[in-house]
Design an enzyme around this catalytic site. Structure first.
Site, PDB file in Angstrom:
ATOM      1  N   ASP A  17       0.793  -1.231   0.000  1.00 29.48           N
ATOM      2  CA  ASP A  17       0.000   0.000   0.000  1.00 29.48           C
ATOM      3  C   ASP A  17       0.822   1.276   0.000  1.00 29.48           C
ATOM      4  OD1 ASP A  17       1.089  -0.065   2.552  1.00 29.48           O
ATOM      5  OD2 ASP A  17      -0.781  -0.588   3.545  1.00 29.48           O
TER       6      ASP A  17
ATOM      7  N   ARG B  98       1.594   8.472  10.263  1.00 25.70           N
ATOM      8  CA  ARG B  98       1.660   9.910  10.014  1.00 25.70           C
ATOM      9  C   ARG B  98       0.345  10.630  10.273  1.00 25.70           C
ATOM     10  NH1 ARG B  98       3.927  11.341   5.157  1.00 25.70           N
ATOM     11  NH2 ARG B  98       4.731   9.267   4.721  1.00 25.70           N
TER      12      ARG B  98
ATOM     13  N   HIS C 132       5.011   4.870  13.803  1.00 26.33           N
ATOM     14  CA  HIS C 132       5.357   5.765  12.693  1.00 26.33           C
ATOM     15  C   HIS C 132       4.160   6.386  11.989  1.00 26.33           C
ATOM     16  CE1 HIS C 132       4.161   2.339  10.272  1.00 26.33           C
ATOM     17  NE2 HIS C 132       4.178   3.109   9.204  1.00 26.33           N
TER      18      HIS C 132
ATOM     19  N   HIS D  67      11.903   5.777  13.912  1.00 20.12           N
ATOM     20  CA  HIS D  67      11.520   5.783  12.504  1.00 20.12           C
ATOM     21  C   HIS D  67      12.120   7.011  11.837  1.00 20.12           C
ATOM     22  CE1 HIS D  67       9.042   5.740   8.859  1.00 20.12           C
ATOM     23  NE2 HIS D  67       8.853   4.458   9.130  1.00 20.12           N
TER      24      HIS D  67
ATOM     25  N   GLU E 286      -2.111   4.866   3.090  1.00 25.58           N
ATOM     26  CA  GLU E 286      -2.044   3.461   2.705  1.00 25.58           C
ATOM     27  C   GLU E 286      -3.380   2.884   2.242  1.00 25.58           C
ATOM     28  OE1 GLU E 286       1.540   4.272   5.230  1.00 25.58           O
ATOM     29  OE2 GLU E 286      -0.578   4.819   5.304  1.00 25.58           O
TER      30      GLU E 286
ATOM     31  N   GLU F 100      -0.165  -9.018  -1.528  1.00 26.17           N
ATOM     32  CA  GLU F 100      -0.853  -8.532  -0.325  1.00 26.17           C
ATOM     33  C   GLU F 100      -2.035  -7.647  -0.725  1.00 26.17           C
ATOM     34  OE1 GLU F 100       1.180  -7.424   3.773  1.00 26.17           O
ATOM     35  OE2 GLU F 100       0.541  -5.584   2.769  1.00 26.17           O
TER      36      GLU F 100
END
Length: 368
Positions: free
Chosen positions: A98, A205, A203, A235, A134, A120
């Protein structure tokens, strides 16, 4: 083989590299020609993640720039990949998951007229804002892909509901289990300590400003217990100020991004995982490591259904209460510490490689 039988694998981030490494090896085991292209979305980290698998990139587009926006990265990645694909003309382009690089690879391939295989495929949170970007990327890739390698029956059902033809979907398991099993056989010496290890990865965002202070507060309280060690890889997209509340705590060890074999060793040794990441939910579930997901939802419901993971959102007291229970109540911990095979059986890459081999052979067969 000529480019007519070549598979181009596009990789942008470290997690993509880890999950696609078994696919690259399986494709080569089928005697297929494979070209590995790094976009540079995770500069150096993706190439380093391929190293333990003995894989070198053929192309590195080195697209990242300081302060570059998602929109600019997407624009530059689509342009550079389209030029590369037009020049090399592989038979298939493989993308994973993603990321912005995966979306750019799918767009560029379709613009050039090359079919896309999505590894995936079919994971859904059903909220375009979580995780961002994502969820948006993954749903767009589904509209572009020719082959959809779904890791679970649940992800297969999501694709069916969106109108993807049954013949275009194959349930394979998740390739992260393939990678994990390979690394488990090469683990460094296990640490010797009586203090239990809490492994955290953070991580996301979309909620850093609002969620991270709460999450870090919970982690600081856990590290201050005196009977655990907290390990938190920093990260690269997070500023040093993100971790300020942990810096002075002796039991909190903040480290640079870890080489994958070292990370697997830490995960296998962990008593508890606290994460907002996606892949580690799957890895921890496969190993039976109780996991607290510090998000409002997950696109990987199988880990929750298996009982190895629990969604606790991002409120400090909620995280701390759940962690305290798992650290103090042995029965509660034991009830979650059961390895699950819902994510995969370690043979996903072989299934993907065989399907692509068959697709290539069918395309090269003379018309009747």
């Amino acid at each position: 083989m000529t480019s007519a039988g070549t598979v181009m694998v596009v990789i942008g981030t470290r997690p993509e590299a880890i999950k696609l490494a078994p696919v690259i090896l399986a494709l080569r085991a089928q005697l297929l020609s494979v070209r590995v292209c790094l976009t540079g979305q995770h500069p150096e980290m993706a190439a380093e993640a391929l190293g333990p698998f003995g894989i070198l990139a053929d192309v590195n587009l080195a697209l990242m720039r300081p302060g570059q926006s998602l929109a600019k990265l997407t624009e530059r990645a689509v342009g550079a990949l389209a030029l590369l694909l037009a020049r090399e003309r592989p038979a298939w382009v493989v993308v994973q998951g993603d990321t912005t690089s995966a979306l750019a690879g799918a767009i560029a391939a379709r613009q050039v007229g090359i079919p896309v295989a999505h590894v995936e495929a079919g994971l859904r949170s059903f909220d375009l804002a979580q995780p961002y970007p994502e969820e948006l990327n993954r749903t767009l890739i589904a509209r572009l892909a020719t082959l959809h390698f779904a890791p679970t029956p649940g992800s297969q059902a999501n694709l069916r509901a969106e109108g993807v033809p049954e013949t275009a979907i194959e349930v394979t398991g998740n390739t992260v289990v393939d990678a994990l099993r390979q690394m488990l056989g090469e683990l460094p010496v296990r640490r010797q300590t009586k203090r239990r290890l809490v492994l955290a990865t953070l991580h996301r965002r979309e909620r850093r400003e609002t969620a991270f202070p709460q999450i870090m507060g919970a982690l600081a309280a856990i590290a201050a217990r005196g009977d655990v060690d907290l390990l938190l890889p920093r990260h690269p997209s997070c500023s040093p100020e993100t971790y300020a509340s942990l810096d002075a705590l002796p039991a909190a060890r903040l480290v640079p991004p870890m080489p994958y074999p070292d990370f697997v060793a830490a995960l296998a040794d962990a008593h508890l995982v606290i994460t907002d990441s996606g892949g580690i939910q799957e890895e921890a579930s496969a190993l039976g490591i109780p996991t607290l997901i510090v998000r409002a939802l997950t696109e990987r419901p199988e880990v929750v259904e298996a009982g190895t993971a629990l969604i606790v959102d991002t409120v400090r007291d909620s995280i701390l209460a759940a962690a305290t229970r798992l650290l103090d109540d042995h029965a509660a911990h034991r009830s979650m510490a059961i390895a699950s095979t819902r994510i995969g059986d370690g043979k996903a890459a072989d299934r993907i490689a065989r399907r692509l081999r068959d697709e290539l052979r069918a395309a090269q067969r003379p018309a009747a």
